[in-house]
Design a protein around this motif. Structure first.
Motif, PDB file in Angstrom:
ATOM      1  N   SER A   1      -0.218  10.083  -4.037  1.00 11.68           N
ATOM      2  CA  SER A   1      -1.641   9.795  -3.864  1.00 11.68           C
ATOM      3  C   SER A   1      -2.089   8.521  -4.567  1.00 11.68           C
ATOM      4  CB  SER A   1      -2.481  10.976  -4.342  1.00 11.68           C
ATOM      5  OG  SER A   1      -2.183  11.272  -5.691  1.00 11.68           O
ATOM      6  N   ASP A   2      -1.363   8.082  -5.589  1.00 10.65           N
ATOM      7  CA  ASP A   2      -1.745   6.859  -6.301  1.00 10.65           C
ATOM      8  C   ASP A   2      -0.730   5.729  -6.109  1.00 10.65           C
ATOM      9  OD1 ASP A   2       0.241   8.072  -7.731  1.00 10.65           O
ATOM     10  OD2 ASP A   2      -0.665   7.756  -9.688  1.00 10.65           O
ATOM     11  N   VAL A   3       0.046   5.807  -5.033  1.00 11.49           N
ATOM     12  CA  VAL A   3       1.094   4.824  -4.759  1.00 11.49           C
ATOM     13  C   VAL A   3       0.647   3.891  -3.637  1.00 11.49           C
ATOM     14  CG1 VAL A   3       3.465   4.556  -3.934  1.00 11.49           C
ATOM     15  CG2 VAL A   3       2.909   6.414  -5.464  1.00 11.49           C
ATOM     16  N   ARG A   4       0.935   2.595  -3.804  1.00 11.41           N
ATOM     17  CA  ARG A   4       0.708   1.626  -2.722  1.00 11.41           C
ATOM     18  C   ARG A   4       2.070   1.240  -2.162  1.00 11.41           C
ATOM     19  NH1 ARG A   4      -2.843  -3.229  -3.859  1.00 11.41           N
ATOM     20  NH2 ARG A   4      -2.849  -3.177  -1.608  1.00 11.41           N
ATOM     21  N   VAL A   5       2.180   1.210  -0.839  1.00  9.73           N
ATOM     22  CA  VAL A   5       3.458   0.957  -0.183  1.00  9.73           C
ATOM     23  C   VAL A   5       3.281  -0.173   0.830  1.00  9.73           C
ATOM     24  CG1 VAL A   5       5.263   1.941   1.277  1.00  9.73           C
ATOM     25  CG2 VAL A   5       4.136   3.365  -0.430  1.00  9.73           C
ATOM     26  N   GLY A   6       4.226  -1.108   0.814  1.00  9.69           N
ATOM     27  CA  GLY A   6       4.229  -2.189   1.791  1.00  9.69           C
ATOM     28  C   GLY A   6       5.331  -1.988   2.806  1.00  9.69           C
ATOM     29  N   ILE A   7       4.999  -2.146   4.067  1.00  8.11           N
ATOM     30  CA  ILE A   7       5.978  -2.057   5.151  1.00  8.11           C
ATOM     31  C   ILE A   7       6.031  -3.430   5.815  1.00  8.11           C
ATOM     32  CG2 ILE A   7       6.567  -1.008   7.369  1.00  8.11           C
ATOM     33  CD1 ILE A   7       5.020   1.480   6.475  1.00  8.11           C
ATOM     34  N   ILE A   8       7.209  -4.024   5.845  1.00 10.42           N
ATOM     35  CA  ILE A   8       7.402  -5.303   6.526  1.00 10.42           C
ATOM     36  C   ILE A   8       8.224  -5.014   7.774  1.00 10.42           C
ATOM     37  CG2 ILE A   8       8.243  -7.661   6.341  1.00 10.42           C
ATOM     38  CD1 ILE A   8       8.212  -7.265   3.281  1.00 10.42           C
TER      39      ILE A   8
ATOM     40  N   VAL B   1       0.498   9.955   0.531  1.00  9.20           N
ATOM     41  CA  VAL B   1       0.105   8.557   0.376  1.00  9.20           C
ATOM     42  C   VAL B   1      -1.069   8.321   1.320  1.00  9.20           C
ATOM     43  CG1 VAL B   1       0.803   6.147   0.625  1.00  9.20           C
ATOM     44  CG2 VAL B   1       2.426   7.832  -0.235  1.00  9.20           C
ATOM     45  N   GLU B   2      -2.160   7.778   0.771  1.00  2.91           N
ATOM     46  CA  GLU B   2      -3.356   7.563   1.584  1.00  2.91           C
ATOM     47  C   GLU B   2      -3.151   6.381   2.521  1.00  2.91           C
ATOM     48  OE1 GLU B   2      -6.749   7.311  -0.965  1.00  2.91           O
ATOM     49  OE2 GLU B   2      -6.099   9.050  -2.122  1.00  2.91           O
ATOM     50  N   GLU B   3      -3.771   6.466   3.692  1.00  2.00           N
ATOM     51  CA  GLU B   3      -3.609   5.444   4.728  1.00  2.00           C
ATOM     52  C   GLU B   3      -4.003   4.054   4.232  1.00  2.00           C
ATOM     53  OE1 GLU B   3      -2.323   4.027   8.258  1.00  2.00           O
ATOM     54  OE2 GLU B   3      -2.238   6.141   7.722  1.00  2.00           O
ATOM     55  N   GLU B   4      -5.057   3.959   3.435  1.00  3.52           N
ATOM     56  CA  GLU B   4      -5.502   2.648   2.941  1.00  3.52           C
ATOM     57  C   GLU B   4      -4.553   2.070   1.887  1.00  3.52           C
ATOM     58  OE1 GLU B   4      -7.883   5.858   0.794  1.00  3.52           O
ATOM     59  OE2 GLU B   4      -7.580   5.353   2.881  1.00  3.52           O
ATOM     60  N   ASN B   5      -3.615   2.867   1.406  1.00  4.67           N
ATOM     61  CA  ASN B   5      -2.618   2.381   0.448  1.00  4.67           C
ATOM     62  C   ASN B   5      -1.309   1.966   1.113  1.00  4.67           C
ATOM     63  OD1 ASN B   5      -4.308   2.679  -1.710  1.00  4.67           O
ATOM     64  ND2 ASN B   5      -3.526   4.688  -2.297  1.00  4.67           N
TER      65      ASN B   5
END
Length: 104
Positions: free
Chosen positions: A50-57, A82-86
């Motif tokens: 819930s407090d994680v930001r993830v990048g997808i390339i 993981v929230e959609e905005e993250n």
């Protein structure tokens, strides 16, 4: 997720390819332990993202397969809360540009 049959086929091809370089006693151990791992399932318990930001390339090359992979990654991230905005997603032309995009 790879099916057990595909994994077994891949391991068999690998085993056949490299068997000339591995002593006969190690061949049995290598293939046996690899197949044992393919039959079991790994469990991580309850994951909280819930407090994680993830990048997808993603690449524009091979759009169909890349889209399937990204959709699967997004589904797994949602299962981990993981929230959609993250989830940040960006696109590059091909695999050559992936390392540079990961820097930024």
């Amino acid at each position: 997720m790879l099916s057990h049959k595909f994994l077994l086929l891949a391991l068999t091809v690998y085993y056949t390819t490299v068997s000339g370089f591995i002593p006969s006693t190690a061949r049995t151990t290598l293939l046996g332990s690899a197949l044992k791992g393919a039959e079991s399932e790994v469990s991580f318990g309850e994951l909280d993202g819930s407090d994680v930001r993830v990048g997808i390339i993603r690449t524009r090359w091979n759009e169909e397969h890349v889209t399937n992979l990204v959709d699967g990654a997004r589904k797994a991230l949602k299962e981990c809360n993981v929230e959609e905005e993250n989830i940040f997603e960006t696109e590059v032309p091909g695999s050559f540009e992936l390392p540079l995009a990961a820097k930024f």
